[in-house]
Design a protein around this motif. Structure first.
Motif, PDB file in Angstrom:
ATOM      1  N   GLN A  56       0.682  -1.161   0.008  1.00  0.00           N
ATOM      2  CA  GLN A  56       0.121  -0.001  -0.108  1.00  0.00           C
ATOM      3  C   GLN A  56       0.770   1.381  -0.077  1.00  0.00           C
ATOM      4  O   GLN A  56       0.480   2.234  -0.633  1.00  0.00           O
ATOM      5  N   ALA A  57       2.000   1.233   0.572  1.00  0.00           N
ATOM      6  CA  ALA A  57       2.965   2.267   0.828  1.00  0.00           C
ATOM      7  C   ALA A  57       3.304   2.639  -0.556  1.00  0.00           C
ATOM      8  O   ALA A  57       3.511   3.967  -1.191  1.00  0.00           O
ATOM      9  N   VAL A  58       3.822   1.664  -1.464  1.00  0.00           N
ATOM     10  CA  VAL A  58       4.241   1.631  -2.849  1.00  0.00           C
ATOM     11  C   VAL A  58       3.002   2.264  -3.617  1.00  0.00           C
ATOM     12  O   VAL A  58       3.188   3.427  -4.303  1.00  0.00           O
ATOM     13  N   GLU A  59       1.865   1.948  -3.589  1.00  0.00           N
ATOM     14  CA  GLU A  59       0.619   2.327  -4.332  1.00  0.00           C
ATOM     15  C   GLU A  59       0.627   3.804  -3.918  1.00  0.00           C
ATOM     16  O   GLU A  59       0.270   4.849  -4.757  1.00  0.00           O
ATOM     17  N   MET A  60       0.266   4.249  -2.688  1.00  0.00           N
ATOM     18  CA  MET A  60       0.338   5.724  -2.180  1.00  0.00           C
ATOM     19  C   MET A  60       1.296   6.499  -2.878  1.00  0.00           C
ATOM     20  O   MET A  60       0.956   7.775  -3.314  1.00  0.00           O
ATOM     21  N   SER A  61       2.661   6.015  -2.634  1.00  0.00           N
ATOM     22  CA  SER A  61       3.818   6.767  -3.120  1.00  0.00           C
ATOM     23  C   SER A  61       3.646   7.168  -4.774  1.00  0.00           C
ATOM     24  O   SER A  61       3.960   8.288  -5.318  1.00  0.00           O
ATOM     25  N   PHE A  62       3.384   6.441  -5.855  1.00  0.00           N
ATOM     26  CA  PHE A  62       2.965   6.391  -6.958  1.00  0.00           C
ATOM     27  C   PHE A  62       1.961   7.547  -7.334  1.00  0.00           C
ATOM     28  O   PHE A  62       1.597   8.225  -8.273  1.00  0.00           O
ATOM     29  N   ARG A  65       3.078  10.957  -6.537  1.00  0.00           N
ATOM     30  CA  ARG A  65       4.084  11.318  -7.654  1.00  0.00           C
ATOM     31  C   ARG A  65       3.234  11.627  -8.932  1.00  0.00           C
ATOM     32  O   ARG A  65       4.035  12.586  -9.571  1.00  0.00           O
ATOM     33  N   ASP A  66       1.999  11.129  -9.327  1.00  0.00           N
ATOM     34  CA  ASP A  66       1.343  11.629 -10.299  1.00  0.00           C
ATOM     35  C   ASP A  66       0.783  12.707 -10.166  1.00  0.00           C
ATOM     36  O   ASP A  66       0.175  13.609 -11.081  1.00  0.00           O
ATOM     37  N   GLY A  67       0.370  13.148  -8.726  1.00  0.00           N
ATOM     38  CA  GLY A  67      -0.543  14.184  -8.372  1.00  0.00           C
ATOM     39  C   GLY A  67       0.111  15.522  -7.963  1.00  0.00           C
ATOM     40  O   GLY A  67      -0.512  16.606  -7.667  1.00  0.00           O
ATOM     41  N   GLU A  72      10.582  17.725  -3.973  1.00  0.00           N
ATOM     42  CA  GLU A  72      10.918  17.105  -2.796  1.00  0.00           C
ATOM     43  C   GLU A  72       9.782  16.082  -2.285  1.00  0.00           C
ATOM     44  O   GLU A  72      10.663  15.130  -1.756  1.00  0.00           O
ATOM     45  N   VAL A  73       8.744  16.542  -2.519  1.00  0.00           N
ATOM     46  CA  VAL A  73       7.657  15.302  -2.084  1.00  0.00           C
ATOM     47  C   VAL A  73       7.882  14.034  -3.254  1.00  0.00           C
ATOM     48  O   VAL A  73       7.854  12.902  -2.748  1.00  0.00           O
ATOM     49  N   TYR A  78       9.532   8.483  -4.208  1.00  0.00           N
ATOM     50  CA  TYR A  78      10.277   7.340  -5.083  1.00  0.00           C
ATOM     51  C   TYR A  78      11.156   6.855  -4.012  1.00  0.00           C
ATOM     52  O   TYR A  78      11.248   5.542  -4.386  1.00  0.00           O
ATOM     53  N   ASP A  79      11.831   7.409  -3.019  1.00  0.00           N
ATOM     54  CA  ASP A  79      12.553   6.430  -2.143  1.00  0.00           C
ATOM     55  C   ASP A  79      11.712   5.529  -1.371  1.00  0.00           C
ATOM     56  O   ASP A  79      12.063   4.541  -1.019  1.00  0.00           O
ATOM     57  N   ILE A  80      10.582   6.133  -0.912  1.00  0.00           N
ATOM     58  CA  ILE A  80       9.773   5.207  -0.400  1.00  0.00           C
ATOM     59  C   ILE A  80       9.161   4.280  -1.112  1.00  0.00           C
ATOM     60  O   ILE A  80       9.167   2.853  -0.433  1.00  0.00           O
TER      61      ILE A  80
END
Length: 222
Positions: A56-62, A65-67, A72-73, A78-80
């Motif tokens: 879920q953390a991966v999905e949230m991070s993508f 990144r699209d939004g 910085e964010v 990407y790192d997470i």
């Protein structure tokens, strides 16, 4: 397809690639422990549950990144995503090596933590700010609900940044509690080391995210 669907597909593909690499690497070397953990062990339970938590953390991070265009964010996201997809691959690889299922039918999440009397991780606990009803309760500590994930997918710009940071702080805090449980209960030394690394890294990232929220005039959710 929607942005949410693309993010989920990308996250799954990335995690599967890491899982495959981890399985190959594990098969080519010594197993993490002399004795193979049982399906009911803390080692197996942590690997199964944290794999879901990380996904879920991966999905949230993508999604964030699209939004947002904020570098910085986006760099943090990407790192997470990269770190947690990698760790997820390692844990799934260990389950394959141990000959254990990645999903244990009939077993609720977090039951492995009950070995030290900790029942705080029982399914249904965690963040439920936007749950709306008990049917959308988070699966494990810190995990976002379906409503929260949908809300994040619909935001953009600073609103997306703030909401992502708030959700991820809660997510990390839940993950830290789970990893600390593994440090106490897991018997495989390699897995305990990974769990301790999660504790240290995610605590550091929480401090960073609190600072990013302050820069945006916002606070973590209680």
């Amino acid at each position: 397809m929607t942005r949410t669907h693309w993010a989920a597909i990308t996250a799954v593909v990335l995690a599967l690639l890491f899982a495959g690499a981890a399985t190959v690497a594990s098969a080519g070397g010594s197993p993490p422990a002399a004795d193979t953990p049982s399906a009911a062990s803390a080692d197996a339970g942590f690997a199964r549950d944290m794999s879901v938590h990380h996904q879920q953390a991966v999905e949230m991070s993508f999604l964030v990144r699209d939004g947002t265009d904020d570098e910085e964010v986006r760099r943090l996201a990407y790192d997470i995503a990269n770190t947690q997809a990698n760790q997820r691959g390692m844990m799934l690889g260990w389950l394959d090596l141990w000959g254990l299922p990645k999903v244990e039918a009939g077993t609720e999440p977090m039951t492995w933590m009950h070995g030290d009397g900790d029942t705080s991780g029982h399914a249904g606990h965690g963040s439920a700010h936007d749950a709306g009803d008990a049917g959308d309760a988070p699966l494990m500590p810190g995990m976002a609900t379906k409503a929260e994930m949908a809300k994040l997918a619909g935001l953009s710009g600073e609103e997306a940044e703030i909401y992502y940071l708030q959700l991820m702080i809660t997510h990390h805090n839940g993950g830290v509690a789970m990893a600390e449980g593994c440090v106490r209960l897991c018997e495989v030394g390699t897995e305990r080391s990974l769990a301790q690394g999660m504790v240290d890294a995610q605590r550091s990232e929480v401090e960073l995210m609190v600072g990013l929220l302050k820069k945006r005039g916002a606070q973590p959710r209680i």
